[in-house]
Design a protein around this motif. Structure first.
Motif, PDB file in Angstrom:
ATOM      1  N   LYS A  37       0.861  -1.428   0.003  1.00 24.65           N
ATOM      2  CA  LYS A  37       0.019   0.096   0.123  1.00 24.65           C
ATOM      3  C   LYS A  37       0.823   1.454  -0.017  1.00 24.65           C
ATOM      4  CE  LYS A  37      -3.903  -2.068   2.325  1.00 24.65           C
ATOM      5  NZ  LYS A  37      -4.872  -1.975   3.607  1.00 24.65           N
ATOM      6  N   GLY A  38       2.183   1.033  -0.004  1.00 27.32           N
ATOM      7  CA  GLY A  38       2.951   2.175   0.203  1.00 27.32           C
ATOM      8  C   GLY A  38       2.963   3.058   1.434  1.00 27.32           C
ATOM      9  N   PHE A  39       2.426   2.252   2.392  1.00 26.48           N
ATOM     10  CA  PHE A  39       2.264   3.088   3.948  1.00 26.48           C
ATOM     11  C   PHE A  39       3.316   2.655   4.921  1.00 26.48           C
ATOM     12  CE2 PHE A  39       0.342   2.418   7.951  1.00 26.48           C
ATOM     13  CZ  PHE A  39       0.169   3.543   8.283  1.00 26.48           C
ATOM     14  N   PHE A  40       3.707   3.522   5.619  1.00 23.22           N
ATOM     15  CA  PHE A  40       4.555   3.113   6.811  1.00 23.22           C
ATOM     16  C   PHE A  40       4.248   4.497   7.873  1.00 23.22           C
ATOM     17  CE2 PHE A  40       7.590   5.493   4.732  1.00 23.22           C
ATOM     18  CZ  PHE A  40       8.264   6.076   5.407  1.00 23.22           C
ATOM     19  N   ARG A  41       4.346   3.892   9.181  1.00 21.30           N
ATOM     20  CA  ARG A  41       4.286   4.915  10.392  1.00 21.30           C
ATOM     21  C   ARG A  41       5.540   4.349  11.168  1.00 21.30           C
ATOM     22  NH1 ARG A  41      -1.641   3.360  13.000  1.00 21.30           N
ATOM     23  NH2 ARG A  41      -0.922   1.061  13.321  1.00 21.30           N
ATOM     24  N   VAL A  42       6.075   5.306  11.915  1.00 16.82           N
ATOM     25  CA  VAL A  42       7.205   5.405  12.790  1.00 16.82           C
ATOM     26  C   VAL A  42       6.548   5.808  14.156  1.00 16.82           C
ATOM     27  CG1 VAL A  42       9.560   5.839  13.340  1.00 16.82           C
ATOM     28  CG2 VAL A  42       8.689   5.460  11.116  1.00 16.82           C
ATOM     29  N   LYS A  43       7.024   5.061  15.261  1.00 13.96           N
ATOM     30  CA  LYS A  43       6.792   5.647  16.631  1.00 13.96           C
ATOM     31  C   LYS A  43       8.180   5.819  17.454  1.00 13.96           C
ATOM     32  CE  LYS A  43       4.454   6.634  20.506  1.00 13.96           C
ATOM     33  NZ  LYS A  43       4.133   7.989  20.717  1.00 13.96           N
ATOM     34  N   ILE A  44       8.468   6.848  17.925  1.00 11.97           N
ATOM     35  CA  ILE A  44       9.699   6.908  18.605  1.00 11.97           C
ATOM     36  C   ILE A  44       9.389   6.812  20.035  1.00 11.97           C
ATOM     37  CG2 ILE A  44      11.711   8.385  19.341  1.00 11.97           C
ATOM     38  CD1 ILE A  44      11.422   9.474  16.488  1.00 11.97           C
ATOM     39  N   ARG A  45       9.804   6.088  20.929  1.00 10.96           N
ATOM     40  CA  ARG A  45       9.453   5.877  22.556  1.00 10.96           C
ATOM     41  C   ARG A  45      10.675   5.306  23.092  1.00 10.96           C
ATOM     42  NH1 ARG A  45       5.765   0.277  21.777  1.00 10.96           N
ATOM     43  NH2 ARG A  45       7.689  -1.139  21.667  1.00 10.96           N
ATOM     44  N   ASN A  46      10.183   5.658  24.525  1.00 10.31           N
ATOM     45  CA  ASN A  46      11.294   5.354  25.608  1.00 10.31           C
ATOM     46  C   ASN A  46      12.591   6.182  25.484  1.00 10.31           C
ATOM     47  OD1 ASN A  46       9.255   3.639  26.747  1.00 10.31           O
ATOM     48  ND2 ASN A  46      10.037   1.980  25.480  1.00 10.31           N
ATOM     49  N   VAL A  47      12.637   7.266  24.813  1.00 13.53           N
ATOM     50  CA  VAL A  47      13.679   8.046  24.633  1.00 13.53           C
ATOM     51  C   VAL A  47      14.336   8.590  25.734  1.00 13.53           C
ATOM     52  CG1 VAL A  47      14.725  10.135  23.344  1.00 13.53           C
ATOM     53  CG2 VAL A  47      13.122   8.722  22.033  1.00 13.53           C
ATOM     54  N   GLN A  48      15.663   8.518  26.128  1.00 17.50           N
ATOM     55  CA  GLN A  48      16.390   9.160  27.363  1.00 17.50           C
ATOM     56  C   GLN A  48      17.211  10.252  26.943  1.00 17.50           C
ATOM     57  OE1 GLN A  48      15.142   8.690  30.519  1.00 17.50           O
ATOM     58  NE2 GLN A  48      13.574   7.532  29.630  1.00 17.50           N
ATOM     59  N   PRO A  49      17.134  11.270  27.243  1.00 11.71           N
ATOM     60  CA  PRO A  49      16.183  12.169  27.952  1.00 11.71           C
ATOM     61  C   PRO A  49      14.900  12.226  27.224  1.00 11.71           C
ATOM     62  CG  PRO A  49      17.868  13.659  27.645  1.00 11.71           C
ATOM     63  CD  PRO A  49      18.176  12.429  26.943  1.00 11.71           C
ATOM     64  N   PRO A  50      13.915  12.310  28.110  1.00 13.14           N
ATOM     65  CA  PRO A  50      12.531  12.260  27.298  1.00 13.14           C
ATOM     66  C   PRO A  50      12.152  13.753  26.670  1.00 13.14           C
ATOM     67  CG  PRO A  50      11.931  11.730  29.285  1.00 13.14           C
ATOM     68  CD  PRO A  50      13.318  11.842  29.214  1.00 13.14           C
ATOM     69  N   GLU A  51      13.039  14.853  27.020  1.00 13.04           N
ATOM     70  CA  GLU A  51      12.586  16.051  26.316  1.00 13.04           C
ATOM     71  C   GLU A  51      13.250  16.236  25.060  1.00 13.04           C
ATOM     72  OE1 GLU A  51      16.330  16.299  29.724  1.00 13.04           O
ATOM     73  OE2 GLU A  51      14.039  15.529  29.586  1.00 13.04           O
ATOM     74  N   VAL A  52      14.138  15.421  24.801  1.00 12.96           N
ATOM     75  CA  VAL A  52      14.777  15.401  23.464  1.00 12.96           C
ATOM     76  C   VAL A  52      14.024  14.836  22.129  1.00 12.96           C
ATOM     77  CG1 VAL A  52      17.127  15.656  24.350  1.00 12.96           C
ATOM     78  CG2 VAL A  52      16.101  13.472  23.361  1.00 12.96           C
ATOM     79  N   VAL A  53      12.831  14.349  22.415  1.00 12.76           N
ATOM     80  CA  VAL A  53      11.969  13.619  21.569  1.00 12.76           C
ATOM     81  C   VAL A  53      11.581  14.485  20.476  1.00 12.76           C
ATOM     82  CG1 VAL A  53       9.664  12.624  21.163  1.00 12.76           C
ATOM     83  CG2 VAL A  53      11.050  11.762  22.951  1.00 12.76           C
ATOM     84  N   PRO A  54      10.972  15.762  20.677  1.00 11.67           N
ATOM     85  CA  PRO A  54      10.733  16.655  19.640  1.00 11.67           C
ATOM     86  C   PRO A  54      11.792  16.997  18.595  1.00 11.67           C
ATOM     87  CG  PRO A  54       9.831  17.509  21.718  1.00 11.67           C
ATOM     88  CD  PRO A  54      10.819  16.356  21.912  1.00 11.67           C
ATOM     89  N   GLN A  55      12.939  17.198  19.116  1.00 11.58           N
ATOM     90  CA  GLN A  55      14.170  17.342  18.216  1.00 11.58           C
ATOM     91  C   GLN A  55      14.366  16.034  17.443  1.00 11.58           C
ATOM     92  OE1 GLN A  55      14.242  17.799  21.420  1.00 11.58           O
ATOM     93  NE2 GLN A  55      15.362  19.813  22.027  1.00 11.58           N
ATOM     94  N   ILE A  56      14.307  14.957  18.145  1.00 12.11           N
ATOM     95  CA  ILE A  56      14.603  13.905  17.269  1.00 12.11           C
ATOM     96  C   ILE A  56      13.658  13.424  16.272  1.00 12.11           C
ATOM     97  CG2 ILE A  56      14.658  11.274  17.692  1.00 12.11           C
ATOM     98  CD1 ILE A  56      15.648  11.664  20.250  1.00 12.11           C
ATOM     99  N   THR A  57      12.346  13.657  16.698  1.00  9.16           N
ATOM    100  CA  THR A  57      11.067  13.425  15.482  1.00  9.16           C
ATOM    101  C   THR A  57      11.505  14.557  14.412  1.00  9.16           C
ATOM    102  OG1 THR A  57       9.869  12.764  17.320  1.00  9.16           O
ATOM    103  CG2 THR A  57       8.820  13.479  15.516  1.00  9.16           C
ATOM    104  N   THR A  58      11.748  15.707  14.813  1.00 13.44           N
ATOM    105  CA  THR A  58      11.877  16.727  13.649  1.00 13.44           C
ATOM    106  C   THR A  58      13.118  16.096  12.881  1.00 13.44           C
ATOM    107  OG1 THR A  58      11.255  18.631  15.075  1.00 13.44           O
ATOM    108  CG2 THR A  58      12.335  19.129  13.283  1.00 13.44           C
ATOM    109  N   GLY A  59      14.230  15.858  13.478  1.00 19.05           N
ATOM    110  CA  GLY A  59      15.425  15.134  12.676  1.00 19.05           C
ATOM    111  C   GLY A  59      14.941  14.283  11.726  1.00 19.05           C
ATOM    112  N   PHE A  60      14.291  13.104  12.150  1.00 15.71           N
ATOM    113  CA  PHE A  60      13.695  12.202  11.428  1.00 15.71           C
ATOM    114  C   PHE A  60      12.964  12.816  10.225  1.00 15.71           C
ATOM    115  CE2 PHE A  60      15.199   9.336  14.751  1.00 15.71           C
ATOM    116  CZ  PHE A  60      15.990   8.355  13.769  1.00 15.71           C
ATOM    117  N   CYS A  61      12.039  13.683  10.558  1.00 13.68           N
ATOM    118  CA  CYS A  61      11.161  14.099   9.545  1.00 13.68           C
ATOM    119  C   CYS A  61      12.391  14.792   8.317  1.00 13.68           C
ATOM    120  CB  CYS A  61      10.377  15.278   9.784  1.00 13.68           C
ATOM    121  SG  CYS A  61       9.059  14.471  10.890  1.00 13.68           S
ATOM    122  N   TRP A  62      13.241  15.683   8.737  1.00 14.68           N
ATOM    123  CA  TRP A  62      14.154  15.848   7.857  1.00 14.68           C
ATOM    124  C   TRP A  62      14.785  15.103   6.845  1.00 14.68           C
ATOM    125  CZ3 TRP A  62      19.470  15.495   7.324  1.00 14.68           C
ATOM    126  CH2 TRP A  62      20.137  16.744   6.777  1.00 14.68           C
TER     127      TRP A  62
END
Length: 88
Positions: A37-62
């Protein structure tokens, strides 16, 4: 024995680990895909420290946007910003 491409990939991974050392100490990425179907999704979880999740997510989008360009794909994205506003 590794071929040149595998060796370059391994070197890039090690360089990435060195760059992020002290920024992220670990976590998980779960990939759910349906290639037919040409479909995928990604979940980032249990990241340490948790406050860097937004930067990691944005980095993967880039990374994904730039990887799509290598396949000559146009990218449309919806990124939810803090406060519930989105960047389309």
């Amino acid at each position: 024995m590794m071929n040149n491409h595998e060796q370059q990939t391994k070197q890039m991974i090690e360089q990435g680990k060195q760059i992020t050392a002290g920024f992220v100490s670990g976590g998980e990425m779960v990939i759910d895909a349906d290639p037919e179907k040409g479909f995928f999704r990604v979940k980032i979880r249990n990241v340490q420290p948790p406050e860097v999740v937004p930067q990691i997510t944005t980095g993967f989008c880039w990374l994904l946007t730039n990887s799509a360009a290598m396949f000559n794909l146009q990218v449309k994205q919806h990124i939810e910003n803090q406060g519930g506003k989105n960047n389309g």
